[in-house]
Design an enzyme around this catalytic site. Structure first.
Site, PDB file in Angstrom:
ATOM      1  N   GLY A 149       0.732  -1.316   0.008  1.00  0.00           N
ATOM      2  CA  GLY A 149      -0.034  -0.040  -0.031  1.00  0.00           C
ATOM      3  C   GLY A 149       0.849   1.336  -0.109  1.00  0.00           C
ATOM      4  O   GLY A 149       0.373   2.324  -0.367  1.00  0.00           O
ATOM      5  N   ASP A 206      -4.863   1.436  10.613  1.00  0.00           N
ATOM      6  CA  ASP A 206      -6.326   1.292  10.819  1.00  0.00           C
ATOM      7  C   ASP A 206      -6.505   0.825  12.257  1.00  0.00           C
ATOM      8  O   ASP A 206      -6.186   1.552  13.340  1.00  0.00           O
ATOM      9  CB  ASP A 206      -6.727   0.237   9.850  1.00  0.00           C
ATOM     10  CG  ASP A 206      -8.191  -0.038   9.937  1.00  0.00           C
ATOM     11  OD1 ASP A 206      -8.737  -0.141  11.175  1.00  0.00           O
ATOM     12  OD2 ASP A 206      -8.789  -0.195   8.766  1.00  0.00           O
ATOM     13  N   LYS A 265      -7.473   6.147  10.777  1.00  0.00           N
ATOM     14  CA  LYS A 265      -8.881   5.758  11.210  1.00  0.00           C
ATOM     15  C   LYS A 265      -8.703   5.525  12.369  1.00  0.00           C
ATOM     16  O   LYS A 265      -8.723   4.354  13.085  1.00  0.00           O
ATOM     17  CB  LYS A 265      -9.422   4.416  10.507  1.00  0.00           C
ATOM     18  CG  LYS A 265      -9.757   4.317   9.049  1.00  0.00           C
ATOM     19  CD  LYS A 265     -10.475   3.130   8.628  1.00  0.00           C
ATOM     20  CE  LYS A 265     -10.736   3.070   7.254  1.00  0.00           C
ATOM     21  NZ  LYS A 265     -11.430   1.786   6.809  1.00  0.00           N
ATOM     22  N   PHE A 313     -14.880   2.009   3.701  1.00  0.00           N
ATOM     23  CA  PHE A 313     -13.930   1.212   2.767  1.00  0.00           C
ATOM     24  C   PHE A 313     -13.391   1.930   1.711  1.00  0.00           C
ATOM     25  O   PHE A 313     -14.191   2.411   1.092  1.00  0.00           O
ATOM     26  CB  PHE A 313     -14.724   0.276   2.118  1.00  0.00           C
ATOM     27  CG  PHE A 313     -13.952  -1.013   1.692  1.00  0.00           C
ATOM     28  CD1 PHE A 313     -13.103  -0.737   0.667  1.00  0.00           C
ATOM     29  CD2 PHE A 313     -13.808  -2.242   2.376  1.00  0.00           C
ATOM     30  CE1 PHE A 313     -12.154  -1.782   0.120  1.00  0.00           C
ATOM     31  CE2 PHE A 313     -13.001  -3.385   1.911  1.00  0.00           C
ATOM     32  CZ  PHE A 313     -12.139  -3.234   0.865  1.00  0.00           C
ATOM     33  N   ASP A 362      -6.064  -0.985  -1.783  1.00  0.00           N
ATOM     34  CA  ASP A 362      -6.802  -1.818  -2.786  1.00  0.00           C
ATOM     35  C   ASP A 362      -8.050  -2.489  -2.170  1.00  0.00           C
ATOM     36  O   ASP A 362      -8.371  -2.329  -1.064  1.00  0.00           O
ATOM     37  CB  ASP A 362      -5.767  -2.964  -3.154  1.00  0.00           C
ATOM     38  CG  ASP A 362      -5.793  -4.207  -2.080  1.00  0.00           C
ATOM     39  OD1 ASP A 362      -5.473  -3.355  -0.784  1.00  0.00           O
ATOM     40  OD2 ASP A 362      -6.029  -5.418  -2.066  1.00  0.00           O
ATOM     41  N   ARG A 402      -5.266   0.318  -6.726  1.00  0.00           N
ATOM     42  CA  ARG A 402      -4.308   0.843  -6.168  1.00  0.00           C
ATOM     43  C   ARG A 402      -3.558   1.926  -6.883  1.00  0.00           C
ATOM     44  O   ARG A 402      -3.135   2.945  -6.306  1.00  0.00           O
ATOM     45  CB  ARG A 402      -3.014  -0.185  -6.015  1.00  0.00           C
ATOM     46  CG  ARG A 402      -3.283  -1.125  -5.096  1.00  0.00           C
ATOM     47  CD  ARG A 402      -1.974  -2.175  -4.504  1.00  0.00           C
ATOM     48  NE  ARG A 402      -2.207  -3.342  -3.897  1.00  0.00           N
ATOM     49  CZ  ARG A 402      -2.425  -3.508  -2.760  1.00  0.00           C
ATOM     50  NH1 ARG A 402      -2.175  -2.374  -1.940  1.00  0.00           N
ATOM     51  NH2 ARG A 402      -2.296  -4.825  -2.219  1.00  0.00           N
TER      52      ARG A 402
HETATM   53  C1  PRP Z   1      -2.786  -2.295   5.275  1.00  0.00           C
HETATM   54  C2  PRP Z   1      -1.930  -0.993   5.051  1.00  0.00           C
HETATM   55  C3  PRP Z   1      -1.217  -1.124   6.496  1.00  0.00           C
HETATM   56  C4  PRP Z   1      -2.104  -1.954   7.255  1.00  0.00           C
HETATM   57  C5  PRP Z   1      -2.919  -1.006   8.120  1.00  0.00           C
HETATM   58  O1  PRP Z   1      -2.181  -3.301   4.399  1.00  0.00           O
HETATM   59  O2  PRP Z   1      -1.345  -0.957   3.879  1.00  0.00           O
HETATM   60  O3  PRP Z   1      -0.101  -1.881   6.200  1.00  0.00           O
HETATM   61  O4  PRP Z   1      -3.156  -2.676   6.429  1.00  0.00           O
HETATM   62  O5  PRP Z   1      -3.862  -1.810   9.001  1.00  0.00           O
HETATM   63  P1  PRP Z   1      -3.585  -2.210  10.569  1.00  0.00           P
HETATM   64  O6  PRP Z   1      -3.442  -0.787  11.227  1.00  0.00           O
HETATM   65  O7  PRP Z   1      -5.043  -2.543  11.113  1.00  0.00           O
HETATM   66  O8  PRP Z   1      -2.524  -2.978  10.795  1.00  0.00           O
HETATM   67  P2  PRP Z   1      -2.544  -4.716   4.107  1.00  0.00           P
HETATM   68  O9  PRP Z   1      -2.416  -5.667   5.046  1.00  0.00           O
HETATM   69  O10 PRP Z   1      -4.008  -4.642   3.486  1.00  0.00           O
HETATM   70  O11 PRP Z   1      -1.822  -4.976   2.922  1.00  0.00           O
HETATM   71  P3  PRP Z   1      -1.368  -4.148   1.420  1.00  0.00           P
HETATM   72  O12 PRP Z   1      -0.876  -3.082   1.809  1.00  0.00           O
HETATM   73  O13 PRP Z   1      -0.526  -5.285   0.791  1.00  0.00           O
HETATM   74  O14 PRP Z   1      -2.608  -3.995   0.802  1.00  0.00           O
END
Ligand code: PRP
Length: 188
Positions: A48, A107, A136, A157, A164, A170
């Site tokens: 991300g 998050d 968030k 969302f 993504d 993305r």
């Molecule tokens: C997403 C984002 C953060 C994480 C945040 O990654 O890029 O790394 O979630 O969420 P959290 O605070 O609840 O831990 P994801 O696991 O979706 O992987 P990606 O970046 O490859 O989409």
């Protein structure tokens, strides 16, 4: 890809391309001032963070090493599992360095909480801070200090600028809220 390319899939635009770029440009200025090109390493959390990392580096007037880690706690689901999976380990030396973690979103904070500990304890970083483009706060499970805050958003969302849904969107240059109809079949 811009918003017209995904108009049918989105409920509303949350942050325009201009708002995103302005925030990253302002943050790059602060990072230049605070670190002055000394001892800093930028760490992007794949996948991300790619868009934010590229923009941040481009706006900076100082130079420093960069590295990436590939982590995941969501898989294809909607809720963080809380278990961080290392898909690919850090590819730069951060021992004794001031690390700035670059993220698309915080998050629950599970990922960041885990990564801060990993970089300080396992990789012997000197300091660790974070720039998340989005946060968030209502979802937070950990008390996390954000040195370079991006935008705080509601619990919706969101997709775009690195974020993504099933690995798509993305490459959208803005950030938008996905229509529930796009994913609600999956949640039933
Ligand atoms: C997403 C984002 C953060 C994480 C945040 O990654 O890029 O790394 O979630 O969420 P959290 O605070 O609840 O831990 P994801 O696991 O979706 O992987 P990606 O970046 O490859 O989409």
């Amino acid at each position: 890809m811009d918003i017209e390319d995904v108009r049918d899939d989105i409920k509303k635009v949350l942050l325009t391309k201009e708002q995103i770029q302005r925030k990253i440009r302002e943050t790059a200025r602060k990072v230049d001032e605070d670190y002055g090109g000394n001892n800093l390493v930028l760490i992007g959390v794949l996948k991300g963070a790619v868009n934010v990392m590229t923009a941040l580096m481009g706006y900076m007037h100082t130079t420093c090493p960069i590295g990436f880690m590939s982590l995941s706690s969501y898989g294809e689901g909607f809720e963080s599992t809380g278990r961080i999976r290392v898909r690919s380990d850090l590819n730069v030396d951060v021992e004794g360095k001031d690390v700035l973690i670059v993220e698309d979103i915080i998050d629950s904070g599970n990922t960041l909480h885990w990564l801060e500990g990993y970089l300080l304890e396992n990789k012997k970083a000197k300091t660790v801070n974070v720039f998340p483009l989005l946060s968030k706060p209502s979802r937070r499970k950990w008390d996390i200090f954000i040195k370079y805050p991006g935008y705080e958003i509601e619990d919706e969302f969101v997709i775009g600028f690195g974020l993504d849904y099933k690995e798509c969107y993305r490459n959208l240059d803005s950030i938008a809220v996905l229509k529930p109809s796009v994913y609600q079949q999956e949640r039933m």
